[in-house]
Write a protein that holds these residues in place. Structure first.
Motif, short mmCIF file in Angstrom:
data_model
loop_
_atom_site.label_atom_id
_atom_site.label_comp_id
_atom_site.label_asym_id
_atom_site.label_seq_id
_atom_site.Cartn_x
_atom_site.Cartn_y
_atom_site.Cartn_z
N THR A 231 34.41 -36.59 47.83
CA THR A 231 33.67 -37.48 47.23
C THR A 231 34.15 -38.71 47.24
N ASP A 232 33.58 -40.03 47.44
CA ASP A 232 33.99 -41.07 47.03
C ASP A 232 33.60 -41.74 45.93
N CYS A 239 31.46 -35.58 41.54
CA CYS A 239 31.75 -34.18 42.15
C CYS A 239 30.43 -33.76 42.95
N ASP A 240 30.70 -33.07 43.85
CA ASP A 240 29.38 -32.61 44.84
C ASP A 240 30.02 -31.09 44.96
N LEU A 281 21.56 -33.40 52.77
CA LEU A 281 21.43 -34.88 52.41
C LEU A 281 22.42 -35.13 51.49
N PRO A 282 23.03 -36.53 52.02
CA PRO A 282 24.09 -37.37 51.06
C PRO A 282 23.68 -37.04 49.80
N PRO A 283 24.92 -36.79 48.88
CA PRO A 283 24.82 -36.66 47.43
C PRO A 283 24.09 -38.04 46.78
N LEU A 284 24.36 -39.22 47.54
CA LEU A 284 23.95 -40.20 46.96
C LEU A 284 22.23 -40.56 47.15
#
Length: 389
Positions: A231-232, A239-240, A281-284
């Motif tokens: 993660t960025d 966290c993901d 899907l992206p975490p954001l």
């Protein structure tokens, strides 16, 4: 559209009267009725919603003052308060529920191409419930607490256009999570809900139906990390992870892995933990989906402020449900008018215009378009702006 008709009559032309007639026949709604049938009752309830009438006496006085215009509303005469009260108690509320669902189907088709704030092609629903407090001595059929009665309005809101796709009305004792037992599930759709709906057995049934959910984890959730994705952290992501439930019963209720995303909200500084069964899907995007859940909260605030569902015209269960469903019909009907006539004004503005001009004989598309030459009035900081649709 005939400009000789009142604005109220022109709005009523958007009601599918033939379909409504078949609904009434199916439920035998007008069987044995001599005055004030189901269609007339809907006209009066829609008039009460649009003009903010708050009592049977209020409705009767307002209609009596405009007796010469009743024909243009589709009414033959002014109903007495007792006649209106009897109609609310005796006309089956399921008739207006069926009409509301027909209008909702039409509205959702009109708003199907409405863009979301998120770059996502799937249908996104927000699920929540609101409580409407009542007096226990008058509404004994809706117990809530020892000294209070209430009804709950469980709503599944389609975020494209903020149209309610499903509504269930229950007494105050029903827990919010119970609505998942009979919620219509659409494969491939996203269901966004708060942590009050965190029931792993029910969520697993939703997962098995091919739908996706996004919710928040409770603080005492017992789970172990199986895998962590990179993660960025500069974006707020902490966290993901892919997780498995540790609890004996929880692991049986949801035997597959879940996705856990921890996100620090840059506005509030709070750490939020999201749970979802979507792994692509992206975490954001998952965080943005949950943020959009707030639209259902604004929907509840909006209808309580601008529709008449906080003060009821009858005390029986049938009367309360009839009034709520007529209010939903009115809301969706105005949303249909807005889309069909391609009006830029908000639903709030349309309701304000109609509230003071229902008997005006002007063309509806002109009447509901504010004069652009007039200066805009500053809106109150407390005014909800969700429904700029």
């Amino acid at each position: 559209m005939n400009v000789g008709k009142t604005l109220f009559a022109q709005v009523m032309e958007f009601v599918p009267w033939k379909t409504f007639g078949r609904i009434i026949e199916r439920h035998r709604g007008d069987a044995g009725v001599r005055t004030l049938g189901c269609a007339d009752l809907f006209r009066i309830m829609a008039f009460a919603q649009l003009t903010w009438r708050e009592s049977l006496r209020d409705i009767e006085a307002c209609l009596s003052a405009n007796r010469g215009k009743l024909f243009h509303m589709g009414l033959k005469n002014v109903p007495a308060r007792s006649t209106l009260s009897d109609a609310l108690n005796l006309r089956d509320w399921r008739i207006y529920h069926a009409l509301a669902m027909r209008l909702i189907t039409r509205a959702r088709a009109l708003y199907a191409t409405q863009p979301l704030d998120i770059d996502l092609d799937a249908t996104v629903y927000a699920l929540d419930a609101t409580t409407i407090d009542l007096c226990l001595s008058l509404f004994e059929w809706a117990p809530f607490r020892t000294t209070k009665a209430a009804v709950k309005m469980h709503t599944l809101l389609d975020l494209r256009g903020a149209i309610p796709a499903f509504i269930h009305i229950s007494d105050g004792k029903m827990h919010e999570v119970g609505v998942l037992d009979f919620l219509p599930i659409e494969a491939g759709a996203f269901y966004v809900m708060d942590r009050g709906y965190l029931d792993f057995a029910r969520l697993f049934k939703l997962h098995q139906a091919g739908a996706f959910f996004v919710t928040r984890a409770k603080r005492n959730m017992n789970a172990r990390r199986v895998y962590s994705a990179a993660t960025d952290r500069s974006t707020g992501l902490i966290c993901d992870q892919s997780i498995a439930l540790n609890g004996f019963y929880a692991a049986q209720d949801y035997p597959e892995r879940l996705r856990r995303i921890r996100f620090k909200d840059p506005e509030s500084g709070k750490n939020l933990i999201f749970l979802t069964n979507n792994t692509t899907l992206p975490p954001l995007t998952i965080a943005a989906l949950y943020k959009n859940r707030w639209q259902v909260e604004l929907f509840f605030k909006w209808i309580k402020q601008h529709l008449r569902i906080k003060r009821f015209l009858g005390t029986s269960e049938n009367a309360v449900k009839t009034q709520i469903w007529c209010a939903v019909c009115t809301y969706v009907l105005i949303a249909i008018v807005k889309k069909e006539l391609q009006l830029d004004a908000s639903l709030y503005t349309l309701l304000q215009i109609l509230s003071v001009s229902v008997f005006e004989k002007t063309e509806i598309s002109s009447a509901l378009r504010p004069d652009p030459s007039l200066p805009e009035m500053p809106q109150s900081g407390n005014q909800l702006n969700l429904f700029e649709i």
